[in-house]
Design a protein around this motif. Structure first.
Motif, mmCIF file in Angstrom:
data_model
loop_
_atom_site.group_PDB
_atom_site.id
_atom_site.type_symbol
_atom_site.label_atom_id
_atom_site.label_comp_id
_atom_site.label_asym_id
_atom_site.label_seq_id
_atom_site.Cartn_x
_atom_site.Cartn_y
_atom_site.Cartn_z
ATOM 1 N N LEU A 3 0.939 -0.985 0.136
ATOM 2 C CA LEU A 3 -0.117 -0.105 -0.200
ATOM 3 C C LEU A 3 1.084 1.191 -0.030
ATOM 4 O O LEU A 3 1.915 1.602 0.912
ATOM 5 C CB LEU A 3 -0.739 0.045 1.224
ATOM 6 C CG LEU A 3 -1.935 0.924 1.459
ATOM 7 C CD1 LEU A 3 -3.129 0.634 0.186
ATOM 8 C CD2 LEU A 3 -2.680 1.062 2.515
ATOM 9 N N ILE A 4 0.695 1.998 -0.985
ATOM 10 C CA ILE A 4 1.757 3.181 -1.182
ATOM 11 C C ILE A 4 0.834 4.595 -1.078
ATOM 12 O O ILE A 4 -0.039 4.787 -1.828
ATOM 13 C CB ILE A 4 2.461 3.079 -2.643
ATOM 14 C CG1 ILE A 4 2.925 1.657 -2.836
ATOM 15 C CG2 ILE A 4 3.348 4.290 -2.894
ATOM 16 C CD1 ILE A 4 3.996 1.370 -2.005
ATOM 17 N N LEU A 5 1.435 5.586 -0.564
ATOM 18 C CA LEU A 5 0.949 6.785 -0.561
ATOM 19 C C LEU A 5 2.000 7.640 -1.282
ATOM 20 O O LEU A 5 3.006 7.651 -1.317
ATOM 21 C CB LEU A 5 1.173 7.566 0.930
ATOM 22 C CG LEU A 5 1.109 9.031 1.099
ATOM 23 C CD1 LEU A 5 -0.247 9.709 0.555
ATOM 24 C CD2 LEU A 5 1.391 9.545 2.608
ATOM 25 N N GLY A 6 1.116 8.279 -2.275
ATOM 26 C CA GLY A 6 1.857 9.008 -3.526
ATOM 27 C C GLY A 6 1.713 10.543 -3.245
ATOM 28 O O GLY A 6 0.543 10.845 -2.923
ATOM 29 N N ILE A 7 2.845 11.110 -3.460
ATOM 30 C CA ILE A 7 2.698 12.707 -3.407
ATOM 31 C C ILE A 7 3.051 13.137 -4.795
ATOM 32 O O ILE A 7 4.398 12.969 -5.008
ATOM 33 C CB ILE A 7 3.488 13.105 -2.083
ATOM 34 C CG1 ILE A 7 2.827 12.732 -1.012
ATOM 35 C CG2 ILE A 7 3.381 14.669 -1.961
ATOM 36 C CD1 ILE A 7 3.391 12.767 0.305
ATOM 37 N N GLU A 8 2.704 14.343 -5.384
ATOM 38 C CA GLU A 8 3.049 15.035 -6.476
ATOM 39 C C GLU A 8 2.885 16.519 -6.426
ATOM 40 O O GLU A 8 1.713 16.768 -6.207
ATOM 41 C CB GLU A 8 2.111 14.202 -7.678
ATOM 42 C CG GLU A 8 1.840 15.344 -9.027
ATOM 43 C CD GLU A 8 3.439 15.318 -9.613
ATOM 44 O OE1 GLU A 8 4.419 14.608 -9.755
ATOM 45 O OE2 GLU A 8 3.714 16.720 -10.181
ATOM 46 N N THR A 9 3.892 17.043 -6.569
ATOM 47 C CA THR A 9 3.865 18.545 -6.484
ATOM 48 C C THR A 9 4.844 19.403 -7.494
ATOM 49 O O THR A 9 5.554 20.493 -7.350
ATOM 50 C CB THR A 9 4.270 19.010 -5.452
ATOM 51 O OG1 THR A 9 5.443 18.901 -4.784
ATOM 52 C CG2 THR A 9 3.199 18.750 -4.010
ATOM 53 N N SER A 10 5.114 18.493 -8.636
ATOM 54 C CA SER A 10 6.053 19.082 -9.542
ATOM 55 C C SER A 10 5.685 20.395 -10.280
ATOM 56 O O SER A 10 6.558 20.975 -10.738
ATOM 57 C CB SER A 10 6.598 18.074 -10.716
ATOM 58 O OG SER A 10 5.741 17.520 -11.452
ATOM 59 N N CYS A 11 4.548 20.587 -10.551
ATOM 60 C CA CYS A 11 3.989 21.919 -11.269
ATOM 61 C C CYS A 11 2.814 22.310 -10.614
ATOM 62 O O CYS A 11 2.967 22.894 -9.779
ATOM 63 C CB CYS A 11 3.869 21.305 -12.829
ATOM 64 S SG CYS A 11 3.614 22.715 -13.971
ATOM 65 N N ASP A 12 1.806 22.298 -11.398
ATOM 66 C CA ASP A 12 0.401 23.129 -10.763
ATOM 67 C C ASP A 12 -0.567 22.200 -10.722
ATOM 68 O O ASP A 12 -1.813 22.634 -10.351
ATOM 69 C CB ASP A 12 0.168 23.942 -11.920
ATOM 70 C CG ASP A 12 0.030 23.299 -13.250
ATOM 71 O OD1 ASP A 12 -0.032 22.170 -13.379
ATOM 72 O OD2 ASP A 12 -0.797 23.824 -14.175
ATOM 73 N N GLU A 13 -0.346 20.883 -10.096
ATOM 74 C CA GLU A 13 -1.218 20.188 -9.351
ATOM 75 C C GLU A 13 -0.651 19.613 -8.027
ATOM 76 O O GLU A 13 0.470 19.071 -8.205
ATOM 77 C CB GLU A 13 -1.730 18.746 -10.285
ATOM 78 C CG GLU A 13 -1.845 19.083 -11.856
ATOM 79 C CD GLU A 13 -3.133 19.675 -12.128
ATOM 80 O OE1 GLU A 13 -3.986 19.863 -11.270
ATOM 81 O OE2 GLU A 13 -3.272 19.980 -13.390
ATOM 82 N N CYS A 14 -1.441 19.785 -7.051
ATOM 83 C CA CYS A 14 -1.171 19.240 -5.741
ATOM 84 C C CYS A 14 -1.878 18.169 -5.572
ATOM 85 O O CYS A 14 -3.172 18.256 -5.441
ATOM 86 C CB CYS A 14 -1.270 20.226 -4.662
ATOM 87 S SG CYS A 14 -0.440 20.065 -3.135
ATOM 88 N N SER A 15 -1.201 16.900 -5.418
ATOM 89 C CA SER A 15 -1.980 15.460 -5.494
ATOM 90 C C SER A 15 -1.417 14.610 -4.502
ATOM 91 O O SER A 15 -0.024 14.373 -4.213
ATOM 92 C CB SER A 15 -1.897 15.007 -6.894
ATOM 93 O OG SER A 15 -2.775 14.017 -6.996
ATOM 94 N N ALA A 16 -2.276 13.667 -3.928
ATOM 95 C CA ALA A 16 -1.799 12.827 -2.977
ATOM 96 C C ALA A 16 -2.798 11.674 -3.357
ATOM 97 O O ALA A 16 -4.110 11.663 -3.836
ATOM 98 C CB ALA A 16 -2.000 12.809 -1.574
#
Ligand code: KG4
Ligand code: ZN
Length: 351
Positions: A3-16
Motif C-alpha cells: 500500500l503506497i501513499l503517493g505525493i505529486e507537486t512538480s508543477c501546478d497540481e498538488c496531489s496525493a
C-alpha cells in the motif's frame, strides 16, 4: 502486496493518492483507493502560464489537506502504508521541494521508507492503473506539457532497469514539447491557459487541411520532433486573418490545421517505431493523450492495440507516482531515514 501513499507537486497540481499494488497470476495490478488533487490552473490563468513562485506557495498551503483527504477517502492511516512515494524530479524546483519536504517529514514521523520517483516514470506508469492489458514489447509516446518522448520498452514494469528512461529513449522534442506547442499557439489565438483542450474543442468541424502549417523534422529515420516553427507560422497566419477580418470565421479551420501539424509527426513516428520494433502495444500517456483527434488518428492508423490512461490519469496526479513508487519499492528503492534525510529535488530530467 503493498500500500503506497503517493505525493505529486512538480508543477501546478498538488496531489496525493493511496494505491494498492498486488499481483494476480504474476501480473501487476495497480488499484487506486483514492486520489485527491488540488489544481492551480485558475491561479495561473491570469498570467497565461504557470508562475513558479505562485505554484510553490500554493503547494505549501495544499499539500497537507490533499494528503489528509486521500487518507480519509481510502479509509487508511499513514501507519497502514508500506511506503511513501514522492516526485523529486524533474519539475519546478520550489514546487518539488514542498512535496519532498512533506514526504520526508511524514516518513520520518511514522518510520516509513521513502521512494523518490521520476515524474516521467510516473507518466509511463499511468497507463497501468486499473489496466493489465499492456503487452510487451511496447512503444510509449509520452506527450505532456513539458516533455515529448518516444520510448521502446521490452519488459514488464517490475523488470524495468534503474536507467529505463535513458536506455529506452528513441526520440524526443528538440525544442517545445507537444503540450507546450498547443498552449503557446492557443495563447496566440486568445484561448486561456492551458490551451490544449480548447484547440481540441475548437477543431471539431474545422478543416485540418485548410492552412498549410510546417511539420518539423519530417525525416523518416529520425524519431525526434520539433514544434517551435509552428508558433511563428500560426502568428503570421493569425495576423493575415485579422487584416482580412476573417479570424473569427476561420478559427475552427486554423485550430484543426495547427492541431494536425502537431499530431501528424507524433502519430507517424510512433507507428513507424512500433512497426520497426514489432511492438505488441502502443501506449500514449501525458496530458496531450487526452486529445480526441490524436486518439482517432491512432485508431485509424495503428495495426496494434493503442492504450491510454483513464482520462483522470492523463494529466499530473499522485496515483501514477504511487504506481511508479510501488515498482521501485518492490525493487528495493525504499530509502530509510539516514538516506532520505539528505534526499534532494532536481529541476532537470536526467539528474
Ligand atoms: O501531463 P501534463 O499534466 O503536464 C506535464 O506534466 O507537463 O499535461 C499538460 C498538457 C498541457 O500542455 C495541456 O494543454 C495538454 O496537456 N492537454 C491537451 C489536452 N488536454 C490537456 N492537449 C491537447 N488536447 C487536449 N485535449
Ligand atoms: Zn506531468
Amino acid at each position: 502486496m503493498s500500500l503506497i501513499l503517493g505525493i505529486e507537486t512538480s508543477c501546478d497540481e498538488c496531489s496525493a493518492s493511496i494505491l494498492l499494488h498486488e499481483k494476480k497470476a504474476g501480473v501487476d495490478q495497480f488499484i487506486p483507493l483514492s486520489v485527491s488533487t488540488f489544481t492551480q490552473i485558475e491561479l495561473h490563468q491570469p498570467f497565461g502560464g504557470v508562475v513558479p513562485e505562485v505554484a510553490s506557495r500554493n503547494h505549501l498551503e495544499q499539500v497537507q489537506p490533499v494528503i489528509l483527504d486521500a487518507l480519509k477517502i481510502a479509509k487508511v492511516s499513514v501507519e497502514d502504508c508500506d511506503a511513501i512515494a514522492v516526485t523529486n524530479r524533474p519539475g519546478l524546483i520550489g514546487a518539488l521541494l514542498v512535496g519532498v519536504t512533506a514526504a520526508k517529514a511524514l516518513a520520518y514521523s511514522t518510520n516509513k521508507p521513502l521512494v523518490p520517483v521520476h515524474h516521467l516514470e510516473g507518466h509511463l506508469m499511468s497507463a497501468f492503473i486499473g489496466n493489465s492489458s499492456i503487452k510487451f514489447p511496447a512503444v510509449f509516446l509520452m506527450v505532456s506539457g513539458g516533455h515529448t518522448h518516444l520510448h521502446f520498452i521490452e519488459e514488464q514494469p517490475h523488470l524495468w532497469k534503474k536507467d529505463l528512461l535513458k536506455s529506452s529513449l528513441y526520440g524526443h522534442s528538440i525544442d517545445d514539447a507537444a503540450g507546450e506547442a498547443f498552449d503557446k499557439t492557443a495563447k496566440l489565438l486568445g484561448f486561456p491557459y492551458p490551451g490544449g483542450k480548447w484547440i481540441d474543442e475548437y477543431s471539431v468541424g474545422g478543416d485540418p487541411a485548410a492552412f498549410q502549417l510546417p511539420r518539423g523534422l519530417k525525416n523518416k529515420d529520425s524519431y525526434d520532433f520539433s514544434f517551435s516553427g509552428l508558433k511563428t507560422a500560426v502568428m503570421l497566419q493569425t495576423q493575415t486573418l485579422i487584416k482580412l477580418g476573417k479570424l473569427e470565421s476561420s478559427t475552427r479551420d486554423l485550430c484543426a490545421s495547427l492541431q494536425e501539424a502537431i499530431l501528424e509527426p507524433l502519430v507517424k513516428k510512433t507507428i513507424h517505431l512500433s512497426n520497426v520494433k514489432k511492438a505488441k502495444t502502443i501506449v500514449v500517456v501525458g496530458g496531450v493523450s487526452a486529445n480526441s483527434r490524436l486518439r482517432a488518428k491512432f485508431t485509424q492508423e495503428s495495426n496494434v492495440p493503442v492504450v491510454y490512461p483513464d482520462l483522470k490519469y492523463c494529466t499530473d496526479n499522485a496515483a501514477m507516482i504511487a504506481a511508479a513508487g510501488a515498482i521501485r519499492f518492490e525493487q528495493g528503492a525504499g530509502l530509510v531515514a539516514q538516506d532520505y534525510l539528505t534526499l534532494n529535488a532536481f529541476a532537470v530530467a536526467d539528474s
